[in-house]
Design a protein around this motif. Structure first.
Motif, PDB file in Angstrom:
ATOM      1  N   VAL A  55       0.910  -1.622  -0.587  1.00  0.00           N
ATOM      2  CA  VAL A  55      -0.139  -0.033  -0.216  1.00  0.00           C
ATOM      3  C   VAL A  55       0.702   0.479   0.214  1.00  0.00           C
ATOM      4  O   VAL A  55       1.855   1.387   0.879  1.00  0.00           O
ATOM      5  N   ARG A  56       0.971   1.893  -0.802  1.00  0.00           N
ATOM      6  CA  ARG A  56       1.764   2.692  -1.692  1.00  0.00           C
ATOM      7  C   ARG A  56       0.609   4.522  -0.979  1.00  0.00           C
ATOM      8  O   ARG A  56      -0.567   4.314  -1.571  1.00  0.00           O
ATOM      9  N   TYR A  57       1.563   5.725  -0.199  1.00  0.00           N
ATOM     10  CA  TYR A  57       0.913   6.905  -0.412  1.00  0.00           C
ATOM     11  C   TYR A  57       2.009   7.965  -1.420  1.00  0.00           C
ATOM     12  O   TYR A  57       2.262   8.400  -0.946  1.00  0.00           O
ATOM     13  N   ARG A  58       1.372   8.270  -2.500  1.00  0.00           N
ATOM     14  CA  ARG A  58       2.060   9.504  -3.471  1.00  0.00           C
ATOM     15  C   ARG A  58       3.591   8.372  -3.931  1.00  0.00           C
ATOM     16  O   ARG A  58       4.410   8.859  -3.981  1.00  0.00           O
ATOM     17  N   GLY A  59       3.652   7.303  -3.917  1.00  0.00           N
ATOM     18  CA  GLY A  59       4.734   6.511  -4.389  1.00  0.00           C
ATOM     19  C   GLY A  59       5.813   5.926  -2.688  1.00  0.00           C
ATOM     20  O   GLY A  59       6.505   5.304  -2.659  1.00  0.00           O
ATOM     21  N   LEU A  60       5.007   6.285  -1.603  1.00  0.00           N
ATOM     22  CA  LEU A  60       5.709   5.764  -0.605  1.00  0.00           C
ATOM     23  C   LEU A  60       4.989   4.380   0.309  1.00  0.00           C
ATOM     24  O   LEU A  60       3.678   4.659   0.303  1.00  0.00           O
ATOM     25  N   GLU A  61       5.474   4.111   0.633  1.00  0.00           N
ATOM     26  CA  GLU A  61       5.537   2.158   1.021  1.00  0.00           C
ATOM     27  C   GLU A  61       4.674   2.724   2.328  1.00  0.00           C
ATOM     28  O   GLU A  61       5.439   3.264   3.226  1.00  0.00           O
ATOM     29  N   VAL A  62       3.256   2.510   2.940  1.00  0.00           N
ATOM     30  CA  VAL A  62       2.448   3.413   3.942  1.00  0.00           C
ATOM     31  C   VAL A  62       2.095   1.275   4.510  1.00  0.00           C
ATOM     32  O   VAL A  62       1.436   1.675   6.246  1.00  0.00           O
ATOM     33  N   GLY A  63       1.844   0.709   3.764  1.00  0.00           N
ATOM     34  CA  GLY A  63       1.276  -0.416   4.643  1.00  0.00           C
ATOM     35  C   GLY A  63       0.868  -1.672   3.479  1.00  0.00           C
ATOM     36  O   GLY A  63       1.796  -1.836   2.453  1.00  0.00           O
ATOM     37  N   ARG A  64       0.362  -2.644   3.975  1.00  0.00           N
ATOM     38  CA  ARG A  64      -0.140  -4.007   3.328  1.00  0.00           C
ATOM     39  C   ARG A  64      -1.219  -3.947   3.445  1.00  0.00           C
ATOM     40  O   ARG A  64      -1.970  -3.724   3.591  1.00  0.00           O
ATOM     41  N   ILE A  80     -11.432  -5.386   0.957  1.00  0.00           N
ATOM     42  CA  ILE A  80      -9.865  -4.771   0.906  1.00  0.00           C
ATOM     43  C   ILE A  80      -9.737  -4.572   2.224  1.00  0.00           C
ATOM     44  O   ILE A  80      -9.933  -3.436   2.664  1.00  0.00           O
ATOM     45  N   ARG A  81      -9.312  -5.468   3.239  1.00  0.00           N
ATOM     46  CA  ARG A  81      -8.904  -4.691   4.165  1.00  0.00           C
ATOM     47  C   ARG A  81      -7.266  -4.309   4.121  1.00  0.00           C
ATOM     48  O   ARG A  81      -6.743  -5.438   3.822  1.00  0.00           O
ATOM     49  N   LEU A  82      -7.114  -3.727   4.907  1.00  0.00           N
ATOM     50  CA  LEU A  82      -5.383  -2.697   4.772  1.00  0.00           C
ATOM     51  C   LEU A  82      -4.854  -2.022   6.436  1.00  0.00           C
ATOM     52  O   LEU A  82      -5.790  -2.320   6.962  1.00  0.00           O
ATOM     53  N   SER A  83      -3.096  -2.716   6.358  1.00  0.00           N
ATOM     54  CA  SER A  83      -3.319  -1.802   7.634  1.00  0.00           C
ATOM     55  C   SER A  83      -2.062  -1.182   6.871  1.00  0.00           C
ATOM     56  O   SER A  83      -0.926  -0.757   6.437  1.00  0.00           O
ATOM     57  N   VAL A  84      -2.483   0.193   7.717  1.00  0.00           N
ATOM     58  CA  VAL A  84      -1.969   1.352   7.142  1.00  0.00           C
ATOM     59  C   VAL A  84      -0.943   2.242   7.997  1.00  0.00           C
ATOM     60  O   VAL A  84      -1.939   1.965   9.539  1.00  0.00           O
ATOM     61  N   GLU A  85       0.403   3.040   8.237  1.00  0.00           N
ATOM     62  CA  GLU A  85       0.719   3.236   9.442  1.00  0.00           C
ATOM     63  C   GLU A  85       0.126   4.301   9.739  1.00  0.00           C
ATOM     64  O   GLU A  85      -0.948   5.265   8.417  1.00  0.00           O
ATOM     65  N   LYS A  86       0.164   3.868  11.143  1.00  0.00           N
ATOM     66  CA  LYS A  86      -1.171   5.011  11.947  1.00  0.00           C
ATOM     67  C   LYS A  86      -0.739   6.840  11.172  1.00  0.00           C
ATOM     68  O   LYS A  86      -1.793   7.839  11.436  1.00  0.00           O
ATOM     69  N   ASP A  87       0.247   7.005  11.335  1.00  0.00           N
ATOM     70  CA  ASP A  87       0.697   8.746  10.889  1.00  0.00           C
ATOM     71  C   ASP A  87       0.604   9.317   9.315  1.00  0.00           C
ATOM     72  O   ASP A  87       1.472   9.899   9.237  1.00  0.00           O
ATOM     73  N   SER A  88       0.416   7.833   8.569  1.00  0.00           N
ATOM     74  CA  SER A  88      -0.224   8.511   7.775  1.00  0.00           C
ATOM     75  C   SER A  88      -0.909   9.613   7.081  1.00  0.00           C
ATOM     76  O   SER A  88      -2.017   9.400   7.972  1.00  0.00           O
ATOM     77  N   PRO A  89      -0.856  10.643   6.123  1.00  0.00           N
ATOM     78  CA  PRO A  89      -1.552  11.415   6.390  1.00  0.00           C
ATOM     79  C   PRO A  89      -3.468  10.767   5.525  1.00  0.00           C
ATOM     80  O   PRO A  89      -3.503  11.514   4.458  1.00  0.00           O
ATOM     81  N   ILE A  90      -3.969   9.750   6.340  1.00  0.00           N
ATOM     82  CA  ILE A  90      -5.350   9.820   5.450  1.00  0.00           C
ATOM     83  C   ILE A  90      -6.312  11.068   5.770  1.00  0.00           C
ATOM     84  O   ILE A  90      -6.420  10.624   6.984  1.00  0.00           O
ATOM     85  N   THR A  91      -7.297  11.207   5.146  1.00  0.00           N
ATOM     86  CA  THR A  91      -8.391  12.612   4.949  1.00  0.00           C
ATOM     87  C   THR A  91      -9.454  11.945   4.417  1.00  0.00           C
ATOM     88  O   THR A  91      -9.741  10.860   4.107  1.00  0.00           O
ATOM     89  N   THR A  92     -10.516  13.034   4.646  1.00  0.00           N
ATOM     90  CA  THR A  92     -11.265  12.575   3.982  1.00  0.00           C
ATOM     91  C   THR A  92     -11.719  12.777   2.554  1.00  0.00           C
ATOM     92  O   THR A  92     -12.270  12.379   2.449  1.00  0.00           O
ATOM     93  N   THR A  93     -10.234  13.079   1.815  1.00  0.00           N
ATOM     94  CA  THR A  93     -10.737  13.381   0.160  1.00  0.00           C
ATOM     95  C   THR A  93      -9.468  12.147  -0.093  1.00  0.00           C
ATOM     96  O   THR A  93      -9.124  12.338  -1.326  1.00  0.00           O
ATOM     97  N   THR A  94      -9.247  10.846   0.853  1.00  0.00           N
ATOM     98  CA  THR A  94      -8.315  10.315   0.094  1.00  0.00           C
ATOM     99  C   THR A  94      -8.898   9.452  -0.888  1.00  0.00           C
ATOM    100  O   THR A  94     -10.042   8.512  -0.500  1.00  0.00           O
ATOM    101  N   PHE A  95      -8.281   9.284  -2.075  1.00  0.00           N
ATOM    102  CA  PHE A  95      -9.069   7.801  -2.726  1.00  0.00           C
ATOM    103  C   PHE A  95      -8.294   7.104  -2.946  1.00  0.00           C
ATOM    104  O   PHE A  95      -6.309   7.094  -2.430  1.00  0.00           O
ATOM    105  N   ALA A  96      -8.268   5.471  -3.209  1.00  0.00           N
ATOM    106  CA  ALA A  96      -7.696   4.107  -4.050  1.00  0.00           C
ATOM    107  C   ALA A  96      -7.118   4.440  -5.079  1.00  0.00           C
ATOM    108  O   ALA A  96      -8.890   4.331  -5.487  1.00  0.00           O
TER     109      ALA A  96
END
Length: 315
Positions: A55-64, A80-96
């Motif tokens: 799982v990558r956020y703008r190219g940086l790996e942040v989870g699995r 699809i269940r993900l585990s993402v680092e807690k400090d990742s900037p997941i916001t209300t406008t984030t999409f996958a």
């Protein structure tokens, strides 16, 4: 017996030491990063995506990716269940979206954001936060490819209709008409050649006519100037008109002494002389105002009342 027991104890100690070293290494190298659970719900196809995918956020790996299962409550829906680092900037406008690594076809989850500065996506204990899944590049290419294929089929059908036997005859007839028109246009230059041959002579005649017209205009100007000078001389001080008026005055003074029988004849002659001088004056003024009258004549008189072409004046 003692040697065997000593060897057995040595082997057990060695194995225990190795197991302890492995456990210590695992404990020291364990991942201490705090992970937060997220969930993606989609009805799209996800080819190439497997559990443990990155799982990558703008190219940086942040989870699995933890798990991919079908939604038991909605038929055909995928969770699809993900585990993402807690400090990742997941916001209300984030999409996958689905991304693919090179030419291997291994898929991963690509997270992105429509804009920066949005509030963070809240986490709830009773429900996992969900991130929307948008079509990836391959899905967009597939949709556009289908649209292009539909357009291509429509164009093919249109071409098939255009080349039908009836349209073929119409097209052949149109080409025949174009060929005939081209032949007709090709014959036009041959017909125009005699006229084109006469053009130099016509041009020369036109030049001579223009020169003659210029000479006539110059003559008219000179004549007008001459008549103007004549009118100025006749009307000027001490000119013929002034002298004639003086002579007429002297003649009238002299005739006052004559007998009454000769006086009417003298007065009549005087009036005739004055009328002649006025006619000369009008002629000079007319030539001065309209010198082209020498070539084209005097303008036609306007029709009077009762004559054909008379137009009453408007108020």
């Amino acid at each position: 017996m003692e040697n065997r027991s000593y060897a057995l104890m040595t082997g057990v100690f060695t194995i225990a030491l190795l197991v302890a070293a492995v456990l210590v290494g695992l404990w020291l190298n364990r991942d201490r990063t705090e992970m937060a659970p997220y969930e993606i719900v989609t009805t799209q196809s996800i080819p190439g995506l497997n559990p443990q995918a990155a799982v990558r956020y703008r190219g940086l790996e942040v989870g699995r990716v933890d798990e991919i299962v079908f939604d038991p409550r909605v038929t055909g829906q995928i969770l699809i269940r993900l585990s993402v680092e807690k400090d990742s900037p997941i916001t209300t406008t984030t999409f996958a979206s689905l991304g693919y690594q090179g030419v291997t076809g291994i898929a991963f989850i690509q997270l992105d954001d429509d804009r920066t500065g949005s509030p963070r996506l809240a986490q709830r204990e009773d429900q996992i936060a969900r991130i929307p899944l948008r079509p990836g590049l391959l899905d967009q290419l597939e949709k556009r490819g289908l649209a292009i294929l539909e357009k291509t089929e429509q164009i093919t059908d249109s071409l098939a209709k255009m080349v039908s036997p009836e349209n073929q005859q119409s097209i052949v007839g149109a080409f025949d008409s174009i060929g005939k028109a081209a032949d007709a246009y090709a014959a036009i230059p041959q017909k125009l050649e005699p006229t084109l041959d006469r053009l130099p002579a016509l041009t020369a005649k036109l030049d001579r006519s223009l020169n003659s017209f210029d000479s006539a205009a110059t003559s008219v100007d000179q004549t007008a100037d001459s008549y103007k000078q004549l009118a100025d001389r006749l009307q000027g001080p001490d000119g013929p008109l002034d002298r004639i008026n003086g002579a007429i005055g002297s003649l009238q003074a002299a005739t006052s002494e004559l007998e009454l029988e000769t006086l009417p004849h003298v007065v009549q002659m005087t009036d005739e002389a004055r009328g002649a001088l006025r006619a000369v004056k009008r002629t000079a003024n007319s030539l001065s105002d309209r010198p082209q009258g020498i070539l084209f004549g005097a303008p036609s008189a306007q029709p009077g009342p009762g004559e054909p072409g008379f137009v009453p004046p408007t108020k």
